[in-house]
Design an enzyme around this catalytic site. Structure first.
Site, mmCIF file in Angstrom:
data_model
loop_
_atom_site.group_PDB
_atom_site.id
_atom_site.type_symbol
_atom_site.label_atom_id
_atom_site.label_comp_id
_atom_site.label_asym_id
_atom_site.label_seq_id
_atom_site.Cartn_x
_atom_site.Cartn_y
_atom_site.Cartn_z
ATOM 1 N N TYR A 111 45.434 46.568 38.294
ATOM 2 C CA TYR A 111 44.301 45.660 38.063
ATOM 3 C C TYR A 111 44.088 45.359 36.589
ATOM 4 O O TYR A 111 42.957 45.312 36.128
ATOM 5 C CB TYR A 111 42.998 46.267 38.601
ATOM 6 C CG TYR A 111 43.042 46.651 40.056
ATOM 7 C CD1 TYR A 111 43.119 45.669 41.038
ATOM 8 C CD2 TYR A 111 43.014 47.981 40.449
ATOM 9 C CE1 TYR A 111 43.168 46.012 42.375
ATOM 10 C CE2 TYR A 111 43.065 48.328 41.785
ATOM 11 C CZ TYR A 111 43.143 47.344 42.743
ATOM 12 O OH TYR A 111 43.187 47.683 44.058
ATOM 13 N N TYR A 147 36.578 45.995 51.506
ATOM 14 C CA TYR A 147 37.850 46.297 50.838
ATOM 15 C C TYR A 147 38.580 47.330 51.683
ATOM 16 O O TYR A 147 38.021 48.396 51.979
ATOM 17 C CB TYR A 147 37.611 46.850 49.425
ATOM 18 C CG TYR A 147 38.890 47.314 48.785
ATOM 19 C CD1 TYR A 147 39.753 46.406 48.174
ATOM 20 C CD2 TYR A 147 39.265 48.652 48.823
ATOM 21 C CE1 TYR A 147 40.956 46.823 47.623
ATOM 22 C CE2 TYR A 147 40.466 49.079 48.269
ATOM 23 C CZ TYR A 147 41.303 48.162 47.677
ATOM 24 O OH TYR A 147 42.490 48.588 47.140
ATOM 25 N N ASP A 193 36.762 52.447 58.468
ATOM 26 C CA ASP A 193 37.505 52.787 57.256
ATOM 27 C C ASP A 193 36.591 53.683 56.412
ATOM 28 O O ASP A 193 35.732 53.204 55.683
ATOM 29 C CB ASP A 193 37.894 51.503 56.506
ATOM 30 C CG ASP A 193 38.649 51.786 55.215
ATOM 31 O OD1 ASP A 193 38.720 52.969 54.812
ATOM 32 O OD2 ASP A 193 39.161 50.825 54.603
ATOM 33 N N LYS A 234 41.504 59.126 50.040
ATOM 34 C CA LYS A 234 40.736 59.411 48.824
ATOM 35 C C LYS A 234 40.376 60.894 48.634
ATOM 36 O O LYS A 234 41.169 61.636 48.090
ATOM 37 C CB LYS A 234 39.472 58.526 48.781
ATOM 38 C CG LYS A 234 39.779 57.033 48.587
ATOM 39 C CD LYS A 234 39.664 56.589 47.169
ATOM 40 C CE LYS A 234 40.246 55.237 46.855
ATOM 41 N NZ LYS A 234 39.807 54.086 47.613
HETATM 42 C C1 LIG Z 1 40.647 52.994 48.223
HETATM 43 C C2 LIG Z 1 40.395 52.412 49.555
HETATM 44 C C3 LIG Z 1 41.455 51.948 50.351
HETATM 45 C C4 LIG Z 1 42.903 51.959 49.883
HETATM 46 O O1 LIG Z 1 43.359 53.225 49.587
HETATM 47 P P1 LIG Z 1 44.670 53.397 48.654
HETATM 48 O O2 LIG Z 1 44.937 54.852 48.689
HETATM 49 O O3 LIG Z 1 44.282 52.902 47.295
HETATM 50 O O4 LIG Z 1 45.751 52.596 49.254
HETATM 51 C C5 LIG Z 1 41.155 51.443 51.605
HETATM 52 N N1 LIG Z 1 39.887 51.401 52.055
HETATM 53 C C6 LIG Z 1 38.849 51.827 51.308
HETATM 54 C C7 LIG Z 1 37.480 51.782 51.876
HETATM 55 C C8 LIG Z 1 39.063 52.349 50.034
HETATM 56 O O5 LIG Z 1 38.026 52.758 49.290
#
Ligand SMILES: *Cc1c(COP(=O)(O)O)cnc(C)c1O
Length: 429
Positions: free
Chosen positions: A24, A152, A246, A275
């Site tokens: 980014y 996202y 997610d 994460k």
């Molecule tokens: C960070 C994130 C992703 C992507 O995870 P990466 O390990 O960076 O590929 C997907 N969904 C959410 C909600 C996120 O915060």
């Protein structure tokens, strides 16, 4: 304090930097990144010897602080026995133990855990599972997903397509991506009814609904109520759609409960975590499917198997780190501390409200957000925070804190006070 480590030899930055491509970042104009020598707790020690108090926990992964001895020890012990082995036809204790624990913590009885190595891939797997769920059941046409503006879900092609393609950071790719339904997140009873109307109109085309429960993270740190989340799930259920949660941002205590779905008492069909899964030590992700989703893949037909398998899936070091992180949630009041942080963040950031250019202040669990009226001076803000000894990375129109859940009050106060000070300067520019 942080142990020194300067075995890298002289000039590693100058010699290596011309070869790196950063995330980014406009490489021509972006300020040079800071060189990090070591981390510990909520401290980042730069090569220059300066220390920063970390308000971000490395994209909210390091939930117990950096280098937690229990996690480091688990990785060390695992490294001595088996850092990695392929997961095709072979399994190992750290992965099976972690699968059992994640399954118990999330979707419960009969649920299944599919491991991968990053959040984006976990979401890709979830989307693939949902599409194949319908194909395996002989239902045609259900190929699209409903996602929400401001959402996202990752940086890969399929995950960009269910995120905010109109305004988000991936808008450049709008014309290249498969077209899904990315719609406004319902905000009240009226818009929930409109959402339901939308599902009624398109139900034959939709495989599932994907949402970041309670908090849209990287898309702008926007919150919604548990009732809205419950309403979205209920409407999706009434139309027989799969609900994909997610929880890559929200999982593992960030919102003040172990998982955000739990606070709203909704049960997704598929959940993605990553994460903070390993406490910020290693890349690892999981896609967790309910018993019902898994059942659609049970067959004597090999084509009905889930055709996916990342090379490093269920990496043993990462699984060991994740098991150690879960131990820490079991052993101490980590969630309670995250929950208690909400009031501290809200109080510490409240004075920002009177700064010109600040639109709003909000907090949920261990997430504190100062909403700016517009995106302005982001690079300036970032460098001022660093100059003040703080690691805070505003993006778009938000300045946010997602510190380690275990951060001490004095450090948290330094972060919130620093935001007040720097934003006051910013408002006069
Ligand atoms: C960070 C994130 C992703 C992507 O995870 P990466 O390990 O960076 O590929 C997907 N969904 C959410 C909600 C996120 O915060």
């Amino acid at each position: 304090m942080i142990a020194a480590s300067d075995e890298f030899g002289p000039g590693w930055f100058e010699r290596g930097f011309p070869h790196i491509w950063l995330p980014y970042a406009q490489m021509q104009t972006a300020p040079a990144p800071s060189a990090v020598a070591a981390t510990a707790g909520v401290r980042i020690r730069l090569s220059s010897g300066r220390e920063l108090i970390d308000g971000i926990a490395s994209w909210w992964t390091a939930c117990h602080g950096y280098n937690h001895p229990h996690i480091v020890q688990a990785i060390r012990a695992q490294a001595a026995v088996m850092p990695h082995v392929m997961f095709g036809g072979l399994v190992h204790e750290p992965a099976l133990t972690l699968a059992r624990r994640l399954s118990d913590l999330t979707l419960g009885a009969g649920s299944r855990v599919f491991f991968s190595d990053s959040g984006s891939v976990a979401v890709e797997v979830a989307l693939k599972m949902a599409v194949q769920y319908w194909i395996n059941r002989g239902v045609g046409g259900r190929r699209k997903f409903v996602g929400f503006r401001g959402g996202y879900h990752g940086d890969t092609m399929a995950t960009m397509a269910v995120g905010d393609t109109a305004e988000g950071m991936h808008r450049l790719f709008a014309g290249y991506l498969p077209e899904h339904f990315v719609i406004d997140l319902p905000r009240d009873a009226q818009s929930l009814r409109e959402f339901e109307g939308f599902l009624t109109a398109h139900r034959g085309d939709i495989a599932g609904v994907i949402i970041e429960p309670m908090v849209q993270g990287a898309g702008g740190m926007k919150f919604h109520d548990a009732e809205i989340l419950a309403g979205i799930f209920a409407a999706s259920r009434r139309h027989g759609l799969l609900c994909i949660a997610d929880e890559i941002f929200t999982g593992f205590g960030r919102t003040g409960s172990m998982f955000a779905c739990r606070a709203a008492e909704v049960a997704p069909d598929i959940m993605c975590v990553s994460k903070a899964l390993t406490g910020g030590a290693m890349g690892l992700a999981a896609t967790i499917a309910s018993n019902e989703v898994f059942a659609a893949f049970q067959s004597d037909d090999p084509m009905k198997a889930l055709m996916h398998g990342p090379t490093y899936m269920a990496n043993a070091l990462a699984c060991a780190a994740a098991n150690a992180s879960l131990d820490l949630f079991e052993r101490g009041p980590v969630i309670e501390r995250a929950r208690a942080m909400q009031a501290k963040l809200a109080a510490g950031l409240a004075p920002c409200r009177s700064i010109p250019g600040v639109a709003d202040v909000r907090a949920m669990g261990a997430i504190g957000v100062v909403q700016l009226e517009a995106s302005r001076g982001i690079d300036w803000l970032r460098s001022r925070f660093a100059a003040n000894g703080l690691w805070i990375r505003p993006f778009g129109d938000v300045v946010y804190l997602t510190p380690a859940l275990t951060i001490e009050d004095a450090d948290l106060n330094a972060l919130t006070a620093g935001i007040n000070t720097v934003l006051a300067e910013w408002s006069k520019r």
